[in-house]
Design an enzyme around this catalytic site. Sequence first.
Site, PDB file in Angstrom:
ATOM      1  CG  HIS A  82      -1.828   1.176   1.268  1.00  0.00           C
ATOM      2  ND1 HIS A  82      -3.025   1.160   0.602  1.00  0.00           N
ATOM      3  CD2 HIS A  82      -1.729   2.399   1.831  1.00  0.00           C
ATOM      4  CE1 HIS A  82      -3.635   2.325   0.772  1.00  0.00           C
ATOM      5  NE2 HIS A  82      -2.867   3.100   1.506  1.00  0.00           N
ATOM      6  CG  ASP A 161     -11.548   4.709   6.001  1.00  0.00           C
ATOM      7  OD1 ASP A 161     -10.945   5.508   6.747  1.00  0.00           O
ATOM      8  OD2 ASP A 161     -11.371   4.660   4.773  1.00  0.00           O
ATOM      9  NE  ARG A 168      -9.215  11.651   8.751  1.00  0.00           N
ATOM     10  CZ  ARG A 168      -8.379  10.809   8.134  1.00  0.00           C
ATOM     11  NH1 ARG A 168      -8.811   9.629   7.733  1.00  0.00           N
ATOM     12  NH2 ARG A 168      -7.145  11.136   7.933  1.00  0.00           N
ATOM     13  CB  SER A 183      -7.899   5.918   7.497  1.00  0.00           C
ATOM     14  OG  SER A 183      -8.282   5.899   6.149  1.00  0.00           O
ATOM     15  CE  LYS A 187      -8.812   2.883   3.836  1.00  0.00           C
ATOM     16  NZ  LYS A 187      -8.859   4.146   3.110  1.00  0.00           N
TER      17      LYS A 187
HETATM   18  N1  URA Z   1      -5.278   7.158   2.626  1.00  0.00           N
HETATM   19  C1  URA Z   1      -6.258   6.592   3.348  1.00  0.00           C
HETATM   20  O1  URA Z   1      -6.784   5.557   2.993  1.00  0.00           O
HETATM   21  N2  URA Z   1      -6.661   7.198   4.500  1.00  0.00           N
HETATM   22  C2  URA Z   1      -6.097   8.337   4.948  1.00  0.00           C
HETATM   23  O2  URA Z   1      -6.505   8.830   5.997  1.00  0.00           O
HETATM   24  C3  URA Z   1      -5.062   8.935   4.175  1.00  0.00           C
HETATM   25  C4  URA Z   1      -4.662   8.308   3.019  1.00  0.00           C
HETATM   26 CA    CA Z   2      -3.370   5.187  -2.776  1.00  0.00          CA
END
Ligand code: URA
Ligand code: CA
Length: 436
Positions: A82, A161, A168, A183, A187
């Site tokens: 990621h 999220d 946010r 966050s 995931k």
């Molecule tokens: N990417 C995400 O998935 N969440 C965040 O808060 C910032 C970047």
């Molecule tokens: Ca990305």
Amino acid sequence: MIITELIEKKRDGGEMTAEELEFLIGGLVNKEVEDCQMSAFMMAVCCNGMTDREISDLTMTMMRSGDTVDLSDLPGVKVDKHSTGGVGDTTTLVTAPLVAACGGTVAKMSGRGLAHSGGTLDKLESVPGINVEQPLERFEQIVRETGIAVIGQSANLVPADKKMYALRDVTGTVKSIPLIASSIMSKKLAAGADAIVLDVKTGNGAFMNTLDDSRKLARQMVRIGDDLGRKTVAIITDMNRPLGMAIGNGLEMKEAIDVLQGRIPLTDPLVSVCLTLGAQMLLLSKLAETREEAEEKLRDALVSGRGFMKLKSMLKAMGGDTRYVDEPELLVRTSRIIPVYPVKSGYIGSIDAKQLGLAACLLGAGRLRKEDSVDPAVGILMNKRYGDRISENEPYAYLYVNNEDRLDEALALIEAAVSISDEAPAEMPLVYDIIE
Ligand code: URA
Ligand code: CA
């Protein structure tokens, strides 16, 4: 529990219990907690932070707010990667096929572009015919048959999220290490991988601009992974310039194909960062003992064309028209290609990657509003890198353009983002740190 008392507790610097966090997150998802209350709570988190224990509990609660994917039927270590988000940063499309070609199992859920940063799903969709919304059974089947699948997040993965992120975005609470770490990790954990390699970007094109903040975010995410039983490594990489030369979806897909077909030297920065990320993925998958051995395997997968074949098999399995993979020029056909020249001869002294990403959005490569659609062919192809010499009559970039409505604005952003200096600028590292 009384919601206002929980908000006041965090406002006054208190530490939330796991039960209190469950009450808040559960309430948000089933609408017992109002958006304004969650926003106030998150602002309190932004101001007062959270302890490691709170962050792990928050992540776990968020992860459990929706479906979780069970990949345990698939053989071997399932490894995910990621990126925290960058510009000209098409590492997944290069690294994932190379890791799969070395025997790794890459089952990955990716996102779309966010603000100025690109997203793998939008890049995949530059190939006509592809369907990134595969049902989970088909996702598993593709992974089983090819060793690799990269699809969109299923609709009910971490609904907490989705709501928190949208709040946010409009309440000035994006930039908070506890909120970003939970966050991203909620995931990743819900998507079922055993091992996770995080590419934490740092610099003017990243969400974390300083090395210090990027290190803190990286350490936090590694700690969450450890706390929740997944092997996690974070690599801090430079985003004070685009990583590759291409900024735009088809352009980046073409760049990934060019790398995997050996048309780009192995010393190229994009290739180099992909080898670093891929090596950590192979190490966590127990497919190599040392970084050197892992990188050697990855180079072999690249040079032999096995990595390219993995990418092609995956795109085909997802419905993609493979003519575009064999002839990637088809991905970037636009009505005009416009060269951009420097104001004087010199060196490329600095590049504001975020502004380039925004300029690409203005050309139609990314979304300025949530409901915008993207044009897969358009964007920016850099012709020079940070530190390169350039003369007045050489373009440093080419704009791939279809719709010219906001071309002047895009050009102005690009010209302001790239500065020409008389002296060669100091070298900048590509990889700052690896945190295990
Ligand atoms: N990417 C995400 O998935 N969440 C965040 O808060 C910032 C970047
Ligand atoms: Ca990305």
